[in-house]
Design an enzyme around this catalytic site. Structure first.
Site: not given
Ligand code: MEV
Length: 313
Positions: A101, A107, A152
């Site tokens: 998403p 991330g 991330d």
């Protein structure tokens, strides 16, 4: 030159988002149920050096030269070419797609960067190693949001569960017993750049209060590392709830995220919290084989746009 394909997983932060930007530890895990993909085809017949980028989901369909320096997709291609010292590559077309998403705290930006860095360097016959991919993806993260911690790009590059402190080599996590998690997408896009900037404004206005909250979050992360190693799911759930209270105090939660977390707890989740930047994005819940279906239903009834299952093993 042969075609080249690379992909990279999504991620969730289990504990410690935001405080990690200020030097506290955090825990993140990869989510392989979603991924970003970069596919490269040689563009036979196009003039040498011509690179064409297509990423339908973000409305990009253009030559590399036409994209601005700040465009993160273009930056990833240029970073790979520069790292290999290639000024004029054989013409190629790069297609980027993702099931992660967008602006959902999973991330997507870092995964797209990692996939592009790997696909471009693979296409040129010199695949970059993980360390270099991670370092370059971190530079591109700075375009997405000015002051990233680097968590991330690290969890996504190595596709490993990590205990992370900004500026230090990451540690692989020891997991005593597998964990089952549900990730509820609130459907509300919340760019991390905005929540990170909002926390920074709060910290500048009330440094002592914010430092205190960050330190408490750091304590939770260290306790969570021990509970993970021992496979103590009940303790981990309680720590997730405690982390969520502190995220509320940092003002990165929202009525919708609180409602999702409360629904999960009422349906038997051991703990629930937002994950990532907050104010939208996703809520994660720690479940067991017995509670998973009920919590998933509760998430959907509370308005989740999608629910993803993942395991930490
Ligand atoms: C985003 O996934 C996590 C944040 O802590 C930002 C960062 O660490 O760069 C909110």
């Amino acid at each position: 030159m042969a075609a080249s394909v690379a992909s990279a997983p999504g991620k969730i932060i289990l504990f410690g988002e935001h405080a990690v930007v200020y030097g506290q530890p955090a825990i993140a895990v990869p989510v392989t149920a979603v991924s970003a993909k970069a596919r490269i085809q040689p563009d036979i017949g196009a003039p040498g050096g011509r690179v064409w980028l297509r990423a339908e989901q973000v409305g990009v369909d253009a030559a590399l030269d036409e994209l601005p320096a700040g465009d993160p997709l273009a930056a990833a291609v240029r970073a790979a070419l520069d790292a290999l010292g290639v000024g004029q590559p054989p013409a190629f077309r790069l297609g980027v797609s993702s099931t992660i998403p967008l602006a959902g705290g999973m991330g997507s930006g870092a995964a797209v960067s990692v996939a592009i860095l790997r696909a471009v360097s693979g296409f040129l016959g010199h695949p970059l190693g993980d360390e270099q991919v991670n370092a370059l993806a971190f530079e591109i993260e700075k375009l997405h949001h000015g002051t990233p911690s680097g968590i991330d790009n690290t969890v996504i590059t190595y596709a490993q569960s990590i205990f992370f402190v900004k500026g230090q080599p990451m540690e692989r996590l020891s997991v005593g017993a597998p964990l089952q998690l549900l990730i509820a997408d609130s459907g509300a896009a919340a760019p991390t750049a905005e929540t990170v900037a909002a926390v920074r404004r709060g910290w500048e206005a009330e440094p002592q209060r914010y430092e205190g909250l960050f330190a408490q979050i750091g304590g939770i992360v260290r306790a969570a590392r021990a509970a993970l190693a021992e496979g103590d799911a009940a303790e981990l759930g309680a720590l997730m709830d405690a982390n969520q209270v502190l995220l509320q105090e940092l003002d990165v939660s929202s009525a919708q995220l609180e409602a999702l977390a409360a629904a999960a707890r009422s349906a038997g989740a051991l703990g629930a919290k937002l994950s990532g930047g907050g104010r939208g994005g996703n809520v994660i819940a720690l479940v067991s084989a017995d509670t998973s279906a009920g919590v998933e239903e509760a998430f959907r009834e509370a308005g989740a746009a999608a629910v993803i299952q993942t395991r930490v093993a």
